[in-house]
Design an enzyme around this catalytic site. Structure first.
Site, PDB file in Angstrom:
ATOM      1  N   GLN A 105       0.852  -1.267   0.104  1.00  0.00           N
ATOM      2  CA  GLN A 105       0.009  -0.081  -0.109  1.00  0.00           C
ATOM      3  C   GLN A 105       0.908   1.340  -0.050  1.00  0.00           C
ATOM      4  O   GLN A 105       1.573   1.495   0.938  1.00  0.00           O
ATOM      5  CB  GLN A 105      -1.052  -0.041   1.207  1.00  0.00           C
ATOM      6  CG  GLN A 105      -1.963   0.997   0.796  1.00  0.00           C
ATOM      7  CD  GLN A 105      -2.791   1.471   2.331  1.00  0.00           C
ATOM      8  OE1 GLN A 105      -2.456   1.602   3.280  1.00  0.00           O
ATOM      9  NE2 GLN A 105      -4.260   1.605   1.742  1.00  0.00           N
ATOM     10  N   TYR A 175      -5.789  11.203   4.014  1.00  0.00           N
ATOM     11  CA  TYR A 175      -4.409  11.483   3.476  1.00  0.00           C
ATOM     12  C   TYR A 175      -4.117  12.247   2.335  1.00  0.00           C
ATOM     13  O   TYR A 175      -5.281  12.705   1.538  1.00  0.00           O
ATOM     14  CB  TYR A 175      -3.496  10.198   3.700  1.00  0.00           C
ATOM     15  CG  TYR A 175      -3.612   9.319   5.062  1.00  0.00           C
ATOM     16  CD1 TYR A 175      -3.163  10.108   6.116  1.00  0.00           C
ATOM     17  CD2 TYR A 175      -4.257   8.339   5.276  1.00  0.00           C
ATOM     18  CE1 TYR A 175      -3.209   9.661   7.372  1.00  0.00           C
ATOM     19  CE2 TYR A 175      -4.358   7.782   6.559  1.00  0.00           C
ATOM     20  CZ  TYR A 175      -4.070   8.637   7.409  1.00  0.00           C
ATOM     21  OH  TYR A 175      -4.010   8.034   8.733  1.00  0.00           O
ATOM     22  N   ARG A 227      -7.762   2.604  -3.265  1.00  0.00           N
ATOM     23  CA  ARG A 227      -8.670   2.497  -2.192  1.00  0.00           C
ATOM     24  C   ARG A 227      -8.957   4.105  -1.823  1.00  0.00           C
ATOM     25  O   ARG A 227      -8.442   5.019  -1.801  1.00  0.00           O
ATOM     26  CB  ARG A 227      -7.945   2.071  -0.975  1.00  0.00           C
ATOM     27  CG  ARG A 227      -8.742   1.895   0.453  1.00  0.00           C
ATOM     28  CD  ARG A 227      -7.968   1.005   1.575  1.00  0.00           C
ATOM     29  NE  ARG A 227      -8.955   0.320   2.183  1.00  0.00           N
ATOM     30  CZ  ARG A 227      -8.985   0.312   3.534  1.00  0.00           C
ATOM     31  NH1 ARG A 227      -8.184   0.701   4.176  1.00  0.00           N
ATOM     32  NH2 ARG A 227      -9.833  -0.478   3.999  1.00  0.00           N
ATOM     33  N   GLY A 319      -9.719  -6.590   8.874  1.00  0.00           N
ATOM     34  CA  GLY A 319      -8.738  -5.930   9.326  1.00  0.00           C
ATOM     35  C   GLY A 319      -8.635  -6.282  10.817  1.00  0.00           C
ATOM     36  O   GLY A 319      -7.810  -7.501  11.130  1.00  0.00           O
ATOM     37  N   ARG A 320      -9.271  -5.958  11.784  1.00  0.00           N
ATOM     38  CA  ARG A 320      -9.038  -5.967  13.096  1.00  0.00           C
ATOM     39  C   ARG A 320      -9.164  -7.496  13.372  1.00  0.00           C
ATOM     40  O   ARG A 320      -8.627  -8.007  14.306  1.00  0.00           O
ATOM     41  CB  ARG A 320     -10.273  -5.150  13.816  1.00  0.00           C
ATOM     42  CG  ARG A 320      -9.701  -3.773  13.927  1.00  0.00           C
ATOM     43  CD  ARG A 320     -10.839  -2.907  14.344  1.00  0.00           C
ATOM     44  NE  ARG A 320     -11.946  -2.912  13.453  1.00  0.00           N
ATOM     45  CZ  ARG A 320     -12.987  -2.035  13.526  1.00  0.00           C
ATOM     46  NH1 ARG A 320     -13.272  -1.366  14.834  1.00  0.00           N
ATOM     47  NH2 ARG A 320     -14.189  -2.192  12.892  1.00  0.00           N
TER      48      ARG A 320
HETATM   49  C1  LIG Z   1      -4.533  -0.965  13.468  1.00  0.00           C
HETATM   50  C2  LIG Z   1      -5.185  -0.690  12.455  1.00  0.00           C
HETATM   51  C3  LIG Z   1      -4.279   0.284  11.362  1.00  0.00           C
HETATM   52  C4  LIG Z   1      -4.746   0.466   9.984  1.00  0.00           C
HETATM   53  N1  LIG Z   1      -3.813   1.044   9.079  1.00  0.00           N
HETATM   54  C5  LIG Z   1      -4.574   1.399   7.903  1.00  0.00           C
HETATM   55  C6  LIG Z   1      -3.556   1.734   6.849  1.00  0.00           C
HETATM   56  O1  LIG Z   1      -2.247   1.696   6.866  1.00  0.00           O
HETATM   57  N2  LIG Z   1      -4.023   1.901   5.676  1.00  0.00           N
HETATM   58  C7  LIG Z   1      -5.233   2.003   5.290  1.00  0.00           C
HETATM   59  O2  LIG Z   1      -5.775   1.937   4.109  1.00  0.00           O
HETATM   60  N3  LIG Z   1      -6.361   1.378   6.466  1.00  0.00           N
HETATM   61  C8  LIG Z   1      -5.995   1.345   7.474  1.00  0.00           C
HETATM   62  N4  LIG Z   1      -6.647   0.709   8.468  1.00  0.00           N
HETATM   63  C9  LIG Z   1      -8.020   0.716   8.065  1.00  0.00           C
HETATM   64  C10 LIG Z   1      -8.574  -0.866   7.923  1.00  0.00           C
HETATM   65  O3  LIG Z   1      -7.894  -1.304   6.588  1.00  0.00           O
HETATM   66  C11 LIG Z   1      -9.888  -1.383   7.803  1.00  0.00           C
HETATM   67  O4  LIG Z   1     -10.483  -0.474   6.722  1.00  0.00           O
HETATM   68  C12 LIG Z   1     -10.607  -0.877   8.825  1.00  0.00           C
HETATM   69  O5  LIG Z   1      -9.941  -1.444  10.025  1.00  0.00           O
HETATM   70  C13 LIG Z   1     -11.955  -1.504   8.990  1.00  0.00           C
HETATM   71  O6  LIG Z   1     -11.877  -3.092   8.710  1.00  0.00           O
HETATM   72  P1  LIG Z   1     -11.998  -3.877   9.965  1.00  0.00           P
HETATM   73  O7  LIG Z   1     -13.692  -3.829  10.661  1.00  0.00           O
HETATM   74  O8  LIG Z   1     -12.068  -5.433   9.199  1.00  0.00           O
HETATM   75  O9  LIG Z   1     -11.126  -3.890  10.839  1.00  0.00           O
HETATM   76  C14 LIG Z   1      -6.288   0.394   9.704  1.00  0.00           C
HETATM   77  C15 LIG Z   1      -6.974  -0.256  10.679  1.00  0.00           C
HETATM   78  C16 LIG Z   1      -6.505  -0.605  12.012  1.00  0.00           C
HETATM   79  C17 LIG Z   1      -7.317  -1.368  12.827  1.00  0.00           C
END
Ligand SMILES: Cc1cc2nc3c(=O)[nH]c(=O)nc-3n(C[C@H](O)[C@H](O)[C@H](O)COP(=O)(O)O)c2cc1C
Length: 372
Positions: A105, A175, A227, A319-320
């Site tokens: 990314q 961003y 994205r 993600g989480r």
């Molecule tokens: C610890 C953490 C770090 C994240 N870092 C990024 C990132 O570097 N780039 C990005 O596009 N989204 C980032 N996100 C967003 C996740 O990609 C995702 O869209 C969001 O957590 C919702 O999905 P989930 O409910 O499955 O966690 C981050 C989320 C979390 C929890």
């Protein structure tokens, strides 16, 4: 044995460029704050990815900065110089060795960059802070804008040299790329700001720069995704109507996928469309078969995942949940979906293989993760 109901998650997926994913589950990009100060990846970080790369079809890495002044987080790994290629390669190899595709990314933090990471030189489309008490950024000159666009191409070349299967252009989460598209952050009156069309110029120029790097240094098998966040809460701010126009323009660019960044897969529009369906459903319908859409957001159980796929998107990202349970995919595959853990067990850092900086970030932000 796998419960038949979940078989659609395990159908392989073939992109238009012919590249095949073994299943429909992707690891969402997540910053982990765990790289070395010199921008190289750490052993802990590699182990964290290895632990999560066996089940999913594709891993999207944490964001990496394309220029020095784009570094958005402490402990972020860098992609802004050729010196970083060995470090980038180490991460790509670790992910691919576990059988998953590896997507880097690429991003620039713009006005969200902490001043201490960039000697105080925080930049954006215009000199508008993201909120009260936030850093007032410096407006980029047109030469600097052109240079950052080239830098996205340069980091793409490094990703190719480092062995990635593709890059994801991070145009989401407030961003720099989103800042150019945003009528809140972007008050420019040159070719990069003003009308909706001019606000799109920077995101589209970044796509062109990335595609050019792929044409010159890679081949059609290299995946390019984009994205974006569908809406901003502020007025002025990005609306669903703006986003549908962007989605049309992106769909004409022959991207391999579009990734909608939302915290809840079923979140609904604030404004800009008369439609009560979820944002992801509306976007997926608008895109049609021009480019595949990846959905994400609060998918925790196997049933959550199936319901999301049934909305019509071909790919879902987690993600989480993959931090909470790195064996999520394998458990469903083995018919053990009832054993999936959906709340973080705060006693299991070692077993979950989560580096200290990420673990501490999670524990220090109550409400961010279920169970914390
Ligand atoms: C610890 C953490 C770090 C994240 N870092 C990024 C990132 O570097 N780039 C990005 O596009 N989204 C980032 N996100 C967003 C996740 O990609 C995702 O869209 C969001 O957590 C919702 O999905 P989930 O409910 O499955 O966690 C981050 C989320 C979390 C929890």
């Amino acid at each position: 044995m796998m419960n038949k109901k979940y078989a659609p998650l395990f159908e392989s997926y073939r992109f238009k460029n012919g590249v095949e994913l073994k299943n429909r589950v992707v690891m969402a990009p997540m910053t982990n704050f765990s790289s070395n100060d010199d921008g190289t990846v750490t052993d802990e970080e590699i182990r964290y990815y290895e632990r999560r790369s066996e089940g999913v079809g594709m891993v999207i890495t944490a964001c990496t900065n394309v220029t020095a002044n784009g570094k958005g987080f402490p402990g972020e790994f860098a992609g802004d110089s050729d010196d970083m290629i060995p470090s980038l390669r180490r991460l790509a190899s670790a992910i691919k060795a576990k059988g998953s595709k590896a997507i880097l990314q690429i991003f620039h933090g713009g006005r969200e960059v902490p001043p201490e990471l960039v000697n105080g030189d925080v930049v954006s489309a215009s000199n508008i802070p993201s909120g009260e008490g936030k850093t007032v950024p410096r407006e980029l000159t047109s030469e600097e804008v052109a240079s950052i666009i080239r830098d996205f191409g340069e980091t793409t070349r490094r990703a190719i040299e480092a062995g990635y299967d593709g890059v994801e252009i991070h145009g989401a989460n407030g961003y720099l790329i989103q800042q150019f598209f945003s009528p809140h952050a972007n008050r420019r009156e040159d070719q990069w700001g003003g009308s909706l069309e001019k606000r799109m110029a920077f995101p589209l120029a970044v796509v062109d720069s990335v595609k050019k790097a792929v044409a010159e240094h890679g081949d059609d098998s290299f995946i390019v995704g984009y994205r974006f966040s569908p809406e901003e809460p502020e007025t002025p701010g990005i609306t669903m109507a703006d986003t549908l126009a962007l989605v049309d323009a992106l769909s004409a660019k022959k991207l391999d996928y579009l990734h909608v960044s939302v915290m809840d897969f079923w979140s609904e529009p604030r404004r800009g469309v008369e439609d009560t369906r979820s944002r992801i459903e509306i976007i997926n319908e608008r895109v049609g078969d021009r480019v595949p859409v990846m959905g994400v957001g609060s998918i925790y159980t196997a049933d959550d995942a199936i319901k999301a796929l049934e909305s019509g998107v071909p790919l879902i990202a987690l993600g989480r949940e993959l931090i909470i349970d790195p064996d999520w995919v394998q458990k469903i595959e083995q018919g053990k979906e009832s054993e999936i853990v959906t709340k973080l067990d705060k006693t299991k850092q070692d077993e979950l293989v989560v580096p200290d900086p990420l673990w501490n970030a999670v524990l220090n932000a109550p409400g961010w993760f279920p169970g914390v």
